[in-house]
Design a protein around this motif. Structure first.
Motif, PDB file in Angstrom:
ATOM      1  N   PHE A   4       0.842  -1.187   0.000  1.00  0.00           N
ATOM      2  CA  PHE A   4       0.000   0.000   0.000  1.00  0.00           C
ATOM      3  C   PHE A   4       0.879   1.239   0.000  1.00  0.00           C
ATOM      4  O   PHE A   4       1.884   1.304   0.704  1.00  0.00           O
ATOM      5  N   ALA A   5       0.478   2.232  -0.772  1.00  0.00           N
ATOM      6  CA  ALA A   5       1.102   3.551  -0.754  1.00  0.00           C
ATOM      7  C   ALA A   5      -0.009   4.569  -0.539  1.00  0.00           C
ATOM      8  O   ALA A   5      -1.101   4.429  -1.101  1.00  0.00           O
ATOM      9  N   GLN A   6       0.283   5.540   0.290  1.00  0.00           N
ATOM     10  CA  GLN A   6      -0.718   6.550   0.619  1.00  0.00           C
ATOM     11  C   GLN A   6      -0.048   7.916   0.695  1.00  0.00           C
ATOM     12  O   GLN A   6       1.160   8.009   0.926  1.00  0.00           O
ATOM     13  N   THR A   7      -0.857   8.954   0.561  1.00  0.00           N
ATOM     14  CA  THR A   7      -0.340  10.312   0.684  1.00  0.00           C
ATOM     15  C   THR A   7      -1.358  11.203   1.382  1.00  0.00           C
ATOM     16  O   THR A   7      -2.561  10.928   1.394  1.00  0.00           O
ATOM     17  N   ILE A   8      -0.838  12.246   1.987  1.00  0.00           N
ATOM     18  CA  ILE A   8      -1.637  13.270   2.656  1.00  0.00           C
ATOM     19  C   ILE A   8      -0.754  14.502   2.779  1.00  0.00           C
ATOM     20  O   ILE A   8       0.473  14.404   2.679  1.00  0.00           O
ATOM     21  N   ARG A   9      -1.354  15.641   2.993  1.00  0.00           N
ATOM     22  CA  ARG A   9      -0.566  16.857   3.197  1.00  0.00           C
ATOM     23  C   ARG A   9      -0.288  17.058   4.686  1.00  0.00           C
ATOM     24  O   ARG A   9      -1.109  16.696   5.530  1.00  0.00           O
ATOM     25  N   LEU A  10       0.851  17.623   4.984  1.00  0.00           N
ATOM     26  CA  LEU A  10       1.212  17.994   6.343  1.00  0.00           C
ATOM     27  C   LEU A  10       0.944  19.487   6.495  1.00  0.00           C
ATOM     28  O   LEU A  10       1.417  20.290   5.680  1.00  0.00           O
ATOM     29  N   ARG A  11       0.186  19.852   7.517  1.00  0.00           N
ATOM     30  CA  ARG A  11      -0.083  21.273   7.756  1.00  0.00           C
ATOM     31  C   ARG A  11       1.226  21.927   8.238  1.00  0.00           C
ATOM     32  O   ARG A  11       1.797  21.497   9.236  1.00  0.00           O
ATOM     33  N   VAL A  49       4.245  17.355   1.842  1.00  0.00           N
ATOM     34  CA  VAL A  49       3.542  16.160   1.391  1.00  0.00           C
ATOM     35  C   VAL A  49       4.127  14.940   2.098  1.00  0.00           C
ATOM     36  O   VAL A  49       5.336  14.709   2.067  1.00  0.00           O
ATOM     37  N   LEU A  50       3.253  14.183   2.743  1.00  0.00           N
ATOM     38  CA  LEU A  50       3.643  12.928   3.378  1.00  0.00           C
ATOM     39  C   LEU A  50       3.307  11.774   2.445  1.00  0.00           C
ATOM     40  O   LEU A  50       2.265  11.776   1.779  1.00  0.00           O
ATOM     41  N   PHE A  51       4.197  10.807   2.399  1.00  0.00           N
ATOM     42  CA  PHE A  51       4.005   9.592   1.613  1.00  0.00           C
ATOM     43  C   PHE A  51       4.251   8.412   2.549  1.00  0.00           C
ATOM     44  O   PHE A  51       5.262   8.373   3.252  1.00  0.00           O
ATOM     45  N   ALA A  52       3.318   7.481   2.592  1.00  0.00           N
ATOM     46  CA  ALA A  52       3.465   6.296   3.450  1.00  0.00           C
ATOM     47  C   ALA A  52       3.455   5.041   2.594  1.00  0.00           C
ATOM     48  O   ALA A  52       2.777   4.976   1.560  1.00  0.00           O
ATOM     49  N   TYR A  53       4.211   4.061   3.052  1.00  0.00           N
ATOM     50  CA  TYR A  53       4.254   2.752   2.408  1.00  0.00           C
ATOM     51  C   TYR A  53       4.164   1.707   3.509  1.00  0.00           C
ATOM     52  O   TYR A  53       4.794   1.846   4.560  1.00  0.00           O
ATOM     53  N   PHE A  54       3.337   0.671   3.275  1.00  0.00           N
ATOM     54  CA  PHE A  54       3.321  -0.463   4.195  1.00  0.00           C
ATOM     55  C   PHE A  54       2.904  -1.718   3.452  1.00  0.00           C
ATOM     56  O   PHE A  54       2.358  -1.661   2.346  1.00  0.00           O
TER      57      PHE A  54
END
Length: 115
Positions: A4-11, A49-54
Motif C-alpha cells: 500500500f502507498a498513501q499520501t496526505i498533506r502535512l499542515r 507532502v507525506l508519503f506512506a508505504y506499508f
C-alpha cells in the motif's frame, strides 16, 4: 502480501509537532499495527507532502483495519496526528490518507511483475 502507498498533506504549522511525534512513536501504536498484520511501514516527507508505504500480511484487510481503528491507543494517537494532516479532497472513502494505485513494482530477481 499486499503493498500500500498513501499520501496526505502535512499542515506547515504542525510540522515540528508531527515530526516530534514520529521521532518516538508510542509502543502501543506499533503493537496495534503489528496486530493488524502491517509490516515495513514507513512515512516519508517532501515539503508538505507525506508519503506512506506499508505491507499487509493478513487475509482480511477490512477486519484488521476495523480492529486497528477500534484500538484505544491508536485512537489517542490519531487525536494528536490527525490535526497535523490535511487530507486531499479526492481521498474517496479513506478515513484520512489517500491510497495510491501501484503502477509498477520491481520484485526480486526472477520474480515477474504480475506476481
Amino acid at each position: 502480501m499486499r503493498r500500500f502507498a498513501q499520501t496526505i498533506r502535512l499542515r506547515p504549522e504542525h510540522r515540528e509537532e508531527y515530526l516530534a511525534l514520529h521521532s518516538a512513536v508510542w509502543p502501543g501504536v506499533e503493537a496495534a499495527l503489528h496486530r493488524a498484520r502491517i509490516r515495513n511501514y514507513s512515512i516519508h516527507l517532501h515539503d508538505d507532502v507525506l508519503f506512506a508505504y506499508f505491507e499487509y500480511h493478513g487475509e482480511d484487510f477490512d477486519a484488521d483495519m476495523a480492529d486497528l481503528e477500534a484500538d484505544p491507543v491508536t485512537q489517542e494517537w490519531w487525536k494528536l496526528t490527525d490535526p497535523c494532516q490535511e487530507p486531499w479532497p479526492d481521498r474517496g472513502d479513506s478515513r484520512q490518507w489517500t491510497e495510491l494505485a501501484e503502477i509498477w513494482h520491481l520484485g526480486e530477481p526472477g520474480e515477474h511483475a504480475a506476481d
